[in-house]
Design an enzyme around this catalytic site. Structure first.
Site, PDB file in Angstrom:
ATOM      1  N   GLY A   1       0.823  -1.203   0.000  1.00 51.26           N
ATOM      2  CA  GLY A   1       0.000   0.000   0.000  1.00 51.26           C
ATOM      3  C   GLY A   1       0.857   1.252   0.000  1.00 51.26           C
ATOM      4  O   GLY A   1       1.876   1.316   0.688  1.00 51.26           O
TER       5      GLY A   1
ATOM      6  N   ARG B   1       1.043  -5.507  -6.310  1.00 44.31           N
ATOM      7  CA  ARG B   1       1.252  -6.803  -5.660  1.00 44.31           C
ATOM      8  C   ARG B   1       1.547  -7.829  -6.751  1.00 44.31           C
ATOM      9  O   ARG B   1       0.907  -7.843  -7.792  1.00 44.31           O
ATOM     10  CB  ARG B   1       0.028  -7.190  -4.842  1.00 44.31           C
TER      11      ARG B   1
ATOM     12  N   ASP C   1       5.356  -5.133   6.043  1.00 42.10           N
ATOM     13  CA  ASP C   1       5.818  -6.496   6.307  1.00 42.10           C
ATOM     14  C   ASP C   1       5.937  -7.331   5.035  1.00 42.10           C
ATOM     15  O   ASP C   1       6.883  -8.111   4.881  1.00 42.10           O
ATOM     16  CB  ASP C   1       4.860  -7.195   7.280  1.00 42.10           C
ATOM     17  N   GLY C   2       4.956  -7.204   4.126  1.00 38.40           N
ATOM     18  CA  GLY C   2       4.997  -7.965   2.886  1.00 38.40           C
ATOM     19  C   GLY C   2       6.214  -7.610   2.055  1.00 38.40           C
ATOM     20  O   GLY C   2       6.864  -8.491   1.466  1.00 38.40           O
TER      21      GLY C   2
ATOM     22  N   THR D   1       4.194   2.708   5.805  1.00 37.19           N
ATOM     23  CA  THR D   1       2.804   2.265   5.873  1.00 37.19           C
ATOM     24  C   THR D   1       2.034   3.167   6.816  1.00 37.19           C
ATOM     25  O   THR D   1       2.541   3.516   7.893  1.00 37.19           O
ATOM     26  CB  THR D   1       2.681   0.806   6.352  1.00 37.19           C
TER      27      THR D   1
ATOM     28  N   ASP E   1      -0.344   2.329   8.564  1.00 37.70           N
ATOM     29  CA  ASP E   1      -0.855   1.543   9.685  1.00 37.70           C
ATOM     30  C   ASP E   1       0.019   1.618  10.930  1.00 37.70           C
ATOM     31  O   ASP E   1      -0.437   1.278  12.026  1.00 37.70           O
ATOM     32  CB  ASP E   1      -1.004   0.071   9.275  1.00 37.70           C
TER      33      ASP E   1
ATOM     34  N   ASP F   1       2.283  -0.357  11.893  1.00 37.07           N
ATOM     35  CA  ASP F   1       2.247  -1.679  12.513  1.00 37.07           C
ATOM     36  C   ASP F   1       3.528  -2.481  12.337  1.00 37.07           C
ATOM     37  O   ASP F   1       3.532  -3.703  12.509  1.00 37.07           O
ATOM     38  CB  ASP F   1       1.060  -2.485  11.962  1.00 37.07           C
TER      39      ASP F   1
ATOM     40  N   GLY G   1      -6.121   0.830   8.755  1.00 35.61           N
ATOM     41  CA  GLY G   1      -5.183   0.285   9.726  1.00 35.61           C
ATOM     42  C   GLY G   1      -5.043  -1.215   9.664  1.00 35.61           C
ATOM     43  O   GLY G   1      -4.340  -1.803  10.495  1.00 35.61           O
ATOM     44  N   ARG G   2      -5.755  -1.850   8.737  1.00 36.48           N
ATOM     45  CA  ARG G   2      -5.752  -3.320   8.631  1.00 36.48           C
ATOM     46  C   ARG G   2      -6.134  -3.919   9.978  1.00 36.48           C
ATOM     47  O   ARG G   2      -7.216  -3.641  10.498  1.00 36.48           O
ATOM     48  CB  ARG G   2      -4.397  -3.839   8.149  1.00 36.48           C
TER      49      ARG G   2
ATOM     50  N   GLY H   1     -11.024  13.912  20.257  1.00 40.75           N
ATOM     51  CA  GLY H   1     -11.898  13.874  21.423  1.00 40.75           C
ATOM     52  C   GLY H   1     -13.118  13.001  21.190  1.00 40.75           C
ATOM     53  O   GLY H   1     -14.246  13.367  21.554  1.00 40.75           O
TER      54      GLY H   1
ATOM     55  N   GLN I   1      -7.262   8.523   3.093  1.00 37.52           N
ATOM     56  CA  GLN I   1      -6.234   8.588   4.143  1.00 37.52           C
ATOM     57  C   GLN I   1      -4.833   8.325   3.609  1.00 37.52           C
ATOM     58  O   GLN I   1      -3.842   8.656   4.250  1.00 37.52           O
ATOM     59  CB  GLN I   1      -6.542   7.566   5.245  1.00 37.52           C
ATOM     60  N   ARG I   2      -4.730   7.706   2.442  1.00 36.65           N
ATOM     61  CA  ARG I   2      -3.414   7.426   1.860  1.00 36.65           C
ATOM     62  C   ARG I   2      -2.871   8.603   1.056  1.00 36.65           C
ATOM     63  O   ARG I   2      -1.688   8.622   0.707  1.00 36.65           O
ATOM     64  CB  ARG I   2      -3.500   6.214   0.928  1.00 36.65           C
TER      65      ARG I   2
END
Length: 326
Positions: free
Chosen positions: A15, A76, A107-108, A129, A131, A133, A174-175, A189, A256-257
């Site tokens: 992504g 991909r 990670d991929g 990313t 995310d 993560d 965020g997967r 908030g 968001q990307r």
């Protein structure tokens, strides 16, 4: 000092994330500074298999700092998952005389780099990313920009919600990780935030905070849902059944990307690109660049992939206490 490598290939994969272009620029200009040739590889591992490459130099990365997306494109590759595809990718490296690869992604992407390292070519991974993560780093390129994009959208939603007694349920990306949802929830908030790392007690974690807010005089409510929790539409239906509130759903999705990266993403990406090339030039190989606090670090790629990352529990407790979920 003689460089350990003389020609590097750089690509983005998985992504896209704001700041990837800044990382590419960091890689290319560090190569130029050190007298290393740099080749851009389009469409990730797919392009590596098919030889979709072009030379990059100082001028070819002008203006990339402020651009979202990735000029190298991303894709991909099912072919690369097979041994034959990996051998074809290595064949491209041999044909072009590439002595190292720098991959920017998640990670991929890193698992692909690990496979290429086992084919015999040195690799470096840069975490990009939204995310956030990747376990070996406290911060990934693109996270800050994605947070700000989500915050801007939610602030606009809040403006219109104030005109109605209404509950807005917003799904963020965020997967399977809740970092984006949690940080956005704190910044906005939110009445409550649902993340996949913590099991949801719907009555306690969603309905009761809305009731407390209403008793306290609030007439509009914001519920943030990480996509890994499930459908925001299902959450909205349950809220309506329990409270009779007029409930509306907004799925922010791929907006968001996009967008120009924030200063934090530009600077982090630039530094990580510099670190990746510097390590390769010094003869280091098969590492992932990370950020711990203000210090740039690096880990063996297999070690990096074996790490696990949870939410920042202090921020999570702050979010629960201030939202009424505690």
């Amino acid at each position: 000092m003689e460089n350990a490598v003389h020609r590097i290939g750089v690509f983005t994969s998985g992504g896209d994330a704001p700041g990837m272009n800044a990382a590419v620029r960091g890689v290319v200009r560090t190569c130029v500074d050190r007298g290393i040739e740099c080749v851009g590889i389009r469409r990730g591992y797919h392009g590596l298999i098919n030889g979709d490459i072009f030379p990059m130099n100082f001028d070819s990365v002008n203006g990339l700092l402020r651009r979202g997306g990735t000029v190298l494109y991303s894709a991909r590759s099912e072919d690369f998952k097979a041994k034959l595809g990996q051998e074809k990718a290595m064949g491209t490296c041999k044909l072009l005389g590439l002595e190292a690869l720098v991959g920017i992604g998640g990670d991929g992407t890193f698992r692909g780099l690990l496979a290429m390292s086992k084919q015999g070519i040195p690799v470096m991974g840069i975490p990009g990313t939204i995310d956030n993560d990747i376990a070996c780093t406290s911060y990934t390129i693109g996270f800050d920009t994605a947070c700000q994009t989500a915050i801007d959208s939610i602030d606009k939603l809040s403006d219109t919600m104030q005109s109605h007694e209404r509950c807005s349920v917003v799904e963020v990306m965020g997967r399977n990780a809740g970092h984006l949802a949690m940080y956005v929830g704190v910044a906005c908030g939110a009445t409550c935030v649902l993340v996949p790392e913590h099991k949801v007690n719907f009555a306690k974690d969603v309905v009761e905070p809305i009731r407390r807010a209403r008793i306290g005089g609030r007439t509009h409510f914001m519920v943030i849902v990480a996509e890994g929790v499930g459908s925001a539409y299902d959450v909205a239906t349950k809220i309506k059944e329990a409270t009779s509130l007029d409930t509306r759903v907004t799925v922010l999705g791929h907006v968001q990307r996009g967008g120009a990266p924030t200063a934090r993403d530009r600077v982090t990406a630039t530094n990580m690109g510099y670190e990746a090339v510097t390590l390769l030039a010094e003869g280091k190989k098969n590492r992932v660049i990370g950020l711990q606090g203000e210090e740039y670090v690096n880990y063996d790629i297999e070690e990096a992939l074996s790490m696990k990352k949870g939410l920042n529990e202090q921020t999570y407790e702050v979010m629960r206490a201030l939202s009424g979920m505690g």
